[in-house]
Motif scaffolding. Structure first.
Motif, PDB file in Angstrom:
ATOM      1  N   GLU A  39       0.815  -1.206   0.000  1.00  0.00           N
ATOM      2  CA  GLU A  39       0.000   0.000   0.000  1.00  0.00           C
ATOM      3  C   GLU A  39       0.852   1.260   0.000  1.00  0.00           C
ATOM      4  OE1 GLU A  39      -2.483   0.640   3.360  1.00  0.00           O
ATOM      5  OE2 GLU A  39      -0.847   0.608   4.818  1.00  0.00           O
ATOM      6  N   ALA A  40       2.121   1.128   0.451  1.00  0.00           N
ATOM      7  CA  ALA A  40       2.982   2.301   0.532  1.00  0.00           C
ATOM      8  C   ALA A  40       4.427   1.875   0.330  1.00  0.00           C
ATOM      9  CB  ALA A  40       2.806   3.002   1.869  1.00  0.00           C
ATOM     10  N   ALA A  41       5.218   2.813  -0.197  1.00  0.00           N
ATOM     11  CA  ALA A  41       6.639   2.568  -0.420  1.00  0.00           C
ATOM     12  C   ALA A  41       7.435   3.698   0.212  1.00  0.00           C
ATOM     13  CB  ALA A  41       6.950   2.472  -1.911  1.00  0.00           C
ATOM     14  N   MET A  42       8.315   3.344   1.130  1.00  0.00           N
ATOM     15  CA  MET A  42       9.184   4.326   1.778  1.00  0.00           C
ATOM     16  C   MET A  42      10.512   4.384   1.042  1.00  0.00           C
ATOM     17  SD  MET A  42      10.576   4.545   5.719  1.00  0.00           S
ATOM     18  CE  MET A  42       9.030   5.189   6.348  1.00  0.00           C
ATOM     19  N   PRO A  91       0.384   4.438  -9.557  1.00  0.00           N
ATOM     20  CA  PRO A  91       0.066   5.690  -8.864  1.00  0.00           C
ATOM     21  C   PRO A  91      -0.765   5.510  -7.603  1.00  0.00           C
ATOM     22  CG  PRO A  91      -1.206   5.479 -10.903  1.00  0.00           C
ATOM     23  CD  PRO A  91      -0.196   4.376 -10.909  1.00  0.00           C
ATOM     24  N   ALA A  92      -1.301   4.318  -7.376  1.00  0.00           N
ATOM     25  CA  ALA A  92      -2.081   4.081  -6.162  1.00  0.00           C
ATOM     26  C   ALA A  92      -1.213   3.825  -4.939  1.00  0.00           C
ATOM     27  CB  ALA A  92      -3.026   2.894  -6.373  1.00  0.00           C
ATOM     28  N   VAL A  93       0.082   3.568  -5.143  1.00  0.00           N
ATOM     29  CA  VAL A  93       0.985   3.311  -4.018  1.00  0.00           C
ATOM     30  C   VAL A  93       1.383   4.642  -3.388  1.00  0.00           C
ATOM     31  CG1 VAL A  93       3.262   2.434  -3.358  1.00  0.00           C
ATOM     32  CG2 VAL A  93       1.837   1.143  -4.959  1.00  0.00           C
ATOM     33  N   THR A  94       1.197   4.747  -2.080  1.00  0.00           N
ATOM     34  CA  THR A  94       1.568   5.951  -1.342  1.00  0.00           C
ATOM     35  C   THR A  94       3.083   6.018  -1.199  1.00  0.00           C
ATOM     36  OG1 THR A  94      -0.505   5.922  -0.106  1.00  0.00           O
ATOM     37  CG2 THR A  94       1.309   7.168   0.860  1.00  0.00           C
ATOM     38  N   ALA A 132       6.917 -15.479  12.020  1.00  0.00           N
ATOM     39  CA  ALA A 132       6.472 -14.092  12.174  1.00  0.00           C
ATOM     40  C   ALA A 132       5.063 -13.915  11.628  1.00  0.00           C
ATOM     41  CB  ALA A 132       7.437 -13.144  11.465  1.00  0.00           C
ATOM     42  N   VAL A 133       4.795 -14.494  10.471  1.00  0.00           N
ATOM     43  CA  VAL A 133       3.456 -14.398   9.884  1.00  0.00           C
ATOM     44  C   VAL A 133       2.429 -15.033  10.811  1.00  0.00           C
ATOM     45  CG1 VAL A 133       2.006 -15.182   7.973  1.00  0.00           C
ATOM     46  CG2 VAL A 133       4.280 -14.228   7.507  1.00  0.00           C
ATOM     47  N   ASP A 134       2.755 -16.195  11.369  1.00  0.00           N
ATOM     48  CA  ASP A 134       1.828 -16.862  12.299  1.00  0.00           C
ATOM     49  C   ASP A 134       1.555 -15.981  13.517  1.00  0.00           C
ATOM     50  OD1 ASP A 134       1.690 -19.048  10.633  1.00  0.00           O
ATOM     51  OD2 ASP A 134       3.147 -20.241  11.762  1.00  0.00           O
ATOM     52  N   TRP A 135       2.618 -15.395  14.080  1.00  0.00           N
ATOM     53  CA  TRP A 135       2.447 -14.517  15.232  1.00  0.00           C
ATOM     54  C   TRP A 135       1.582 -13.308  14.890  1.00  0.00           C
ATOM     55  CZ3 TRP A 135       2.729 -15.130  20.171  1.00  0.00           C
ATOM     56  CH2 TRP A 135       3.653 -15.991  20.750  1.00  0.00           C
ATOM     57  N   MET A 136       1.854 -12.686  13.761  1.00  0.00           N
ATOM     58  CA  MET A 136       1.123 -11.471  13.406  1.00  0.00           C
ATOM     59  C   MET A 136      -0.354 -11.752  13.183  1.00  0.00           C
ATOM     60  SD  MET A 136       3.805  -9.188  11.144  1.00  0.00           S
ATOM     61  CE  MET A 136       4.196 -10.444   9.927  1.00  0.00           C
ATOM     62  N   LYS A 137      -0.665 -12.888  12.596  1.00  0.00           N
ATOM     63  CA  LYS A 137      -2.072 -13.246  12.402  1.00  0.00           C
ATOM     64  C   LYS A 137      -2.757 -13.506  13.736  1.00  0.00           C
ATOM     65  CE  LYS A 137      -1.718 -14.917   7.651  1.00  0.00           C
ATOM     66  NZ  LYS A 137      -1.849 -16.082   6.741  1.00  0.00           N
ATOM     67  N   ARG A 138      -2.056 -14.181  14.647  1.00  0.00           N
ATOM     68  CA  ARG A 138      -2.640 -14.430  15.965  1.00  0.00           C
ATOM     69  C   ARG A 138      -2.869 -13.131  16.729  1.00  0.00           C
ATOM     70  NH1 ARG A 138       1.207 -18.570  18.809  1.00  0.00           N
ATOM     71  NH2 ARG A 138       2.430 -18.502  16.885  1.00  0.00           N
ATOM     72  N   LEU A 139      -1.948 -12.178  16.556  1.00  0.00           N
ATOM     73  CA  LEU A 139      -2.048 -10.914  17.268  1.00  0.00           C
ATOM     74  C   LEU A 139      -3.109  -9.990  16.680  1.00  0.00           C
ATOM     75  CD1 LEU A 139       1.772 -10.244  17.698  1.00  0.00           C
ATOM     76  CD2 LEU A 139       0.147 -10.669  19.569  1.00  0.00           C
ATOM     77  N   GLY A 140      -3.498 -10.241  15.424  1.00  0.00           N
ATOM     78  CA  GLY A 140      -4.460  -9.361  14.771  1.00  0.00           C
ATOM     79  C   GLY A 140      -3.834  -8.188  14.060  1.00  0.00           C
ATOM     80  N   VAL A 141      -2.566  -8.314  13.687  1.00  0.00           N
ATOM     81  CA  VAL A 141      -1.877  -7.251  12.950  1.00  0.00           C
ATOM     82  C   VAL A 141      -2.481  -7.124  11.564  1.00  0.00           C
ATOM     83  CG1 VAL A 141       0.339  -6.549  11.939  1.00  0.00           C
ATOM     84  CG2 VAL A 141       0.272  -7.569  14.232  1.00  0.00           C
ATOM     85  N   ARG A 142      -2.724  -5.903  11.140  1.00  0.00           N
ATOM     86  CA  ARG A 142      -3.211  -5.644   9.780  1.00  0.00           C
ATOM     87  C   ARG A 142      -2.165  -4.941   8.930  1.00  0.00           C
ATOM     88  NH1 ARG A 142      -8.003  -3.613  12.444  1.00  0.00           N
ATOM     89  NH2 ARG A 142      -7.516  -1.542  11.640  1.00  0.00           N
ATOM     90  N   LYS A 143      -1.389  -4.061   9.561  1.00  0.00           N
ATOM     91  CA  LYS A 143      -0.431  -3.252   8.808  1.00  0.00           C
ATOM     92  C   LYS A 143       0.989  -3.591   9.241  1.00  0.00           C
ATOM     93  CE  LYS A 143      -3.682   0.472   7.852  1.00  0.00           C
ATOM     94  NZ  LYS A 143      -3.826   0.042   6.444  1.00  0.00           N
ATOM     95  N   LEU A 144       1.831  -3.799   8.239  1.00  0.00           N
ATOM     96  CA  LEU A 144       3.218  -4.191   8.475  1.00  0.00           C
ATOM     97  C   LEU A 144       4.134  -3.293   7.666  1.00  0.00           C
ATOM     98  CD1 LEU A 144       5.402  -6.322   9.460  1.00  0.00           C
ATOM     99  CD2 LEU A 144       4.993  -7.460   7.260  1.00  0.00           C
ATOM    100  N   ARG A 145       5.221  -2.874   8.284  1.00  0.00           N
ATOM    101  CA  ARG A 145       6.291  -2.221   7.533  1.00  0.00           C
ATOM    102  C   ARG A 145       7.497  -3.143   7.542  1.00  0.00           C
ATOM    103  NH1 ARG A 145      10.496   1.740   9.507  1.00  0.00           N
ATOM    104  NH2 ARG A 145      11.745   1.988   7.623  1.00  0.00           N
ATOM    105  N   PHE A 185      -1.292  -8.944   4.639  1.00  0.00           N
ATOM    106  CA  PHE A 185      -1.139  -7.700   5.380  1.00  0.00           C
ATOM    107  C   PHE A 185      -1.069  -6.512   4.429  1.00  0.00           C
ATOM    108  CE2 PHE A 185       0.992 -11.155   7.640  1.00  0.00           C
ATOM    109  CZ  PHE A 185       0.301 -11.127   8.848  1.00  0.00           C
ATOM    110  N   ASP A 186      -1.430  -5.331   4.939  1.00  0.00           N
ATOM    111  CA  ASP A 186      -1.209  -4.086   4.203  1.00  0.00           C
ATOM    112  C   ASP A 186       0.237  -3.676   4.467  1.00  0.00           C
ATOM    113  OD1 ASP A 186      -3.863  -3.972   3.347  1.00  0.00           O
ATOM    114  OD2 ASP A 186      -4.491  -2.916   5.164  1.00  0.00           O
ATOM    115  N   VAL A 187       1.062  -3.754   3.438  1.00  0.00           N
ATOM    116  CA  VAL A 187       2.509  -3.626   3.619  1.00  0.00           C
ATOM    117  C   VAL A 187       3.001  -2.257   3.171  1.00  0.00           C
ATOM    118  CG1 VAL A 187       4.763  -4.540   2.939  1.00  0.00           C
ATOM    119  CG2 VAL A 187       2.860  -6.112   3.359  1.00  0.00           C
ATOM    120  N   THR A 188       3.756  -1.630   4.050  1.00  0.00           N
ATOM    121  CA  THR A 188       4.599  -0.497   3.666  1.00  0.00           C
ATOM    122  C   THR A 188       6.000  -1.057   3.492  1.00  0.00           C
ATOM    123  OG1 THR A 188       3.298   1.196   4.809  1.00  0.00           O
ATOM    124  CG2 THR A 188       5.617   1.682   4.420  1.00  0.00           C
ATOM    125  N   VAL A 189       6.498  -1.023   2.275  1.00  0.00           N
ATOM    126  CA  VAL A 189       7.814  -1.593   2.001  1.00  0.00           C
ATOM    127  C   VAL A 189       8.834  -0.460   1.938  1.00  0.00           C
ATOM    128  CG1 VAL A 189       7.555  -1.546  -0.525  1.00  0.00           C
ATOM    129  CG2 VAL A 189       9.112  -3.194   0.526  1.00  0.00           C
TER     130      VAL A 189
END
Length: 307
Positions: A3-6, A44-47, A214-227, A254-258
């Protein structure tokens, strides 16, 4: 989905951008302008996010404006670690955000790294996480807690600072919510309560063995956004594309900011990952390649229905 690129990581910090090669950040700004255009052309949709600054410095932001770099991004990002590295108190977070908002009233400000280490006491991390959540949730559009995992001692921290320069180098190894041996710290349960509103920032090293866990942990925790990051330097390793594909496929829910960063030594003005490149367009081309591969513009378009 990206969703975003830093564009780089902590470019005003000498651990990640060499000030001897680029003392006025004009080379960095030129790279931002090129990369921002390349990302927008690819999708152009990537922030587009200006590399998260550390320290938080409105004067540096004004320098970026003077160089024209702010025109190439949609978001300005900050990093802060007031209980570990910064010489300001935790309760100053709203004031620090306001400092940057005052010089970029036309762009949102994201907190793309905030964290509290457990080196001194794990109870301090619990307090710091909860107070940070109180101060920042609802104050800024995006927050990313650094990090899910402690850095294993044998891996070493990516820094050009030395302990004598005030880097608190050892603290790099205690910033996670999960210890290097895979056991959770007390703050993990507190993070779970805010995981839907506070994303995670987690670097994955090349062929990182922790990826699936890490993916398993993040899903269990309810993470939606990841950088996370995709390293330009790593792109020259054998089997780099296979690793990038595996990483991005694993993070697909996940909604990823890369974060695009790290200069290949053979392409730097100085032979170091923090150096400006001889050819800044080569970095922009890398950014475009990654967006084309993992967030192609066509993927955002509705599929045409057939009769």
């Amino acid at each position: 989905m990206i969703e975003a690129a830093m564009i780089w990581n902590e470019p005003n910090n000498k651990s990640h951008w060499d000030p001897e090669v680029d003392p006025d950040w004009s080379l960095y700004a030129d790279m931002v302008i090129r990369a921002g255009a390349a990302i927008a052309d690819a999708n152009p949709a990537v922030t587009r996010v200006l590399g998260g600054m550390s320290p938080i410095d409105p004067h540096w932001v004004n320098r970026m404006r003077d160089h024209g770099a702010l025109d190439a991004v949609d978001v300005v990002a900050v990093h802060g670690f007031p209980l570990d590295w910064n010489l300001w108190p935790l309760n100053d977070w709203p004031a620090r955000i306001a400092e940057i908002e005052a010089v970029v009233p036309d762009k949102p400000v994201w907190v793309t790294e905030v964290g509290v280490g457990s080196f001194g006491a794990e109870e301090v991390q619990v307090f710091g996480l909860n107070r940070t959540a109180e101060l920042l949730i609802g104050r800024v559009p995006r927050i990313y807690w650094y990090s899910l995992y402690d850095l294993p001692q044998e891996w070493g921290a990516t820094t050009r600072h030395r302990e004598a320069e005030g880097s608190s180098y050892y603290r790099h190894f205690y910033m996670g919510l999960i210890r290097a041996d895979g056991t959770p710290k007390p703050a993990l349960d507190d993070y779970a309560r805010v995981a839907g509103e506070m994303g995670l920032m987690q670097w994955f090293h090349f062929e990182d063995p922790r990826l699936n866990d890490a993916v398993d942990w993040m899903k269990r925790l309810g993470v939606r956004k990841l950088r996370t990051g995709l390293s330009w330097a790593d792109s020259f390793r054998p089997n780099a594309v296979d690793w990038f594909d595996r990483q991005m496929e694993a993070l697909g829910d996940f909604d990823v900011t890369v974060t695009f960063c790290f200069t290949p030594e053979h392409l730097g003005i100085a032979p170091h990952h923090s150096s400006a490149a001889h050819d800044p367009q080569a970095f922009a081309d890398f950014c475009a390649w990654m967006i084309d591969r993992y967030a192609p513009a066509s993927a955002a378009l509705p599929v045409a229905r057939t009769a």
